[in-house]
Design a protein around this motif. Structure first.
Motif, PDB file in Angstrom:
ATOM      1  N   GLY A 137      39.403  40.561  47.592  1.00  0.00           N
ATOM      2  CA  GLY A 137      40.790  40.126  47.673  1.00  0.00           C
ATOM      3  C   GLY A 137      41.280  39.421  46.441  1.00  0.00           C
ATOM      4  N   VAL A 138      40.498  39.437  45.379  1.00  0.00           N
ATOM      5  CA  VAL A 138      40.886  38.797  44.118  1.00  0.00           C
ATOM      6  C   VAL A 138      41.347  39.868  43.131  1.00  0.00           C
ATOM      7  N   THR A 139      42.479  39.601  42.502  1.00  0.00           N
ATOM      8  CA  THR A 139      42.954  40.450  41.422  1.00  0.00           C
ATOM      9  C   THR A 139      43.075  39.583  40.176  1.00  0.00           C
ATOM     10  N   LEU A 140      42.434  40.018  39.108  1.00  0.00           N
ATOM     11  CA  LEU A 140      42.575  39.351  37.814  1.00  0.00           C
ATOM     12  C   LEU A 140      43.578  40.168  37.019  1.00  0.00           C
ATOM     13  N   THR A 141      44.732  39.603  36.763  1.00  0.00           N
ATOM     14  CA  THR A 141      45.766  40.296  36.003  1.00  0.00           C
ATOM     15  C   THR A 141      45.833  39.665  34.616  1.00  0.00           C
ATOM     16  N   ILE A 142      45.472  40.457  33.631  1.00  0.00           N
ATOM     17  CA  ILE A 142      45.465  39.978  32.257  1.00  0.00           C
ATOM     18  C   ILE A 142      46.882  40.148  31.696  1.00  0.00           C
ATOM     19  N   VAL A 143      47.371  39.092  31.065  1.00  0.00           N
ATOM     20  CA  VAL A 143      48.749  39.042  30.589  1.00  0.00           C
ATOM     21  C   VAL A 143      48.764  38.870  29.072  1.00  0.00           C
ATOM     22  N   ASN A 144      49.620  39.639  28.413  1.00  0.00           N
ATOM     23  CA  ASN A 144      49.801  39.478  26.978  1.00  0.00           C
ATOM     24  C   ASN A 144      50.873  38.414  26.761  1.00  0.00           C
ATOM     25  N   LEU A 172      36.732  29.854  43.247  1.00  0.00           N
ATOM     26  CA  LEU A 172      38.036  30.495  43.058  1.00  0.00           C
ATOM     27  C   LEU A 172      37.944  32.013  43.215  1.00  0.00           C
ATOM     28  N   MET A 173      36.736  32.555  43.052  1.00  0.00           N
ATOM     29  CA  MET A 173      36.532  33.995  43.214  1.00  0.00           C
ATOM     30  C   MET A 173      36.172  34.373  44.651  1.00  0.00           C
ATOM     31  N   ALA A 174      36.161  33.382  45.545  1.00  0.00           N
ATOM     32  CA  ALA A 174      35.874  33.640  46.967  1.00  0.00           C
ATOM     33  C   ALA A 174      36.935  32.948  47.816  1.00  0.00           C
ATOM     34  N   PRO A 175      38.198  33.345  47.651  1.00  0.00           N
ATOM     35  CA  PRO A 175      39.286  32.659  48.351  1.00  0.00           C
ATOM     36  C   PRO A 175      39.354  33.022  49.834  1.00  0.00           C
ATOM     37  N   SER A 176      40.071  32.205  50.582  1.00  0.00           N
ATOM     38  CA  SER A 176      40.236  32.434  52.019  1.00  0.00           C
ATOM     39  C   SER A 176      41.256  33.523  52.318  1.00  0.00           C
ATOM     40  N   GLN A 177      42.057  33.884  51.346  1.00  0.00           N
ATOM     41  CA  GLN A 177      43.047  34.956  51.494  1.00  0.00           C
ATOM     42  C   GLN A 177      43.260  35.596  50.114  1.00  0.00           C
ATOM     43  N   PRO A 178      43.922  36.757  50.082  1.00  0.00           N
ATOM     44  CA  PRO A 178      44.105  37.432  48.790  1.00  0.00           C
ATOM     45  C   PRO A 178      44.810  36.551  47.759  1.00  0.00           C
ATOM     46  N   VAL A 179      44.348  36.663  46.517  1.00  0.00           N
ATOM     47  CA  VAL A 179      44.907  35.879  45.425  1.00  0.00           C
ATOM     48  C   VAL A 179      44.931  36.726  44.157  1.00  0.00           C
TER      49      VAL A 179
END
Length: 173
Positions: free
Chosen positions: A95-102, A18-25
């Motif tokens: 191309g991976v962004t981890l967005t932390i959500v409250n 999941l940390m090596a996707p084929s396109q941005p995620v």
């Protein structure tokens, strides 16, 4: 625009692809699942069936925990996640962004879903993005109780990235 999914932090440790996707995620991750990493690390219960996989997943979990415990990242999250539904993104070069959500557990579903599951569901509803999970029981309950979200099994990640099914397609008769 990158594809977006709601996911819990442990899934990223277990499913490294999941940390090596084929396109941005962009993965939207409830902050409580970040804290849950330390609980999993401290637990003697096995996470994976094979000991070699167990060691690898625990190492990835340790790295993730260390990343989010880093004083700069921790302070960034503390300041950015004050309000409910606030988001703090962490971009990575692949191309991976981890967005932390409250996200907030409002006990909407009582005992049907545990607090983490409730937060995942509410985040998927709030941001109108699909949920990624590998838990068949959770998926069955989402369907049984007609929770108004879209979800994919982790095994269908590539399909979700390439084609997926739009919300509009799901709503059509």
């Amino acid at each position: 625009m990158p594809k977006q999914f709601v996911i819990e932090a442990i899934m990223l440790a277990i499913y490294g692809e999941l940390m090596a996707p084929s396109q941005p995620v962009e993965y939207l991750i409830p902050v409580t699942t970040i804290y849950e990493l330390d609980e999993f690390l401290a637990s003697p219960e096995p996470i994976m069936p094979l000991s070699s996989d167990e060691k690898h997943v625990r190492q990835i979990m340790r790295e993730m925990s260390d990343f989010f415990s880093d004083p700069f990242n921790r302070k960034r999250m503390e300041k950015g996640l004050i309000a409910p539904w606030a988001k703090v993104p962490f971009a990575f070069p692949n191309g991976v962004t981890l967005t932390i959500v409250n996200s907030e557990d409002n006990a909407m579903w009582g005992e049907l879903f545990d607090p983490v599951e409730t937060q995942l569901l509410l985040a998927a509803m709030r941001f109108e993005v699909p949920l990624l999970t590998d838990q068949p029981d959770f998926q069955d309950r989402i369907l049984e109780y007609v929770v108004p979200i879209q979800f994919y099994d982790v095994e269908d990640f590539e399909f979700a990235m390439e084609e997926g099914i739009s919300i509009r397609e799901l709503q059509e008769p």
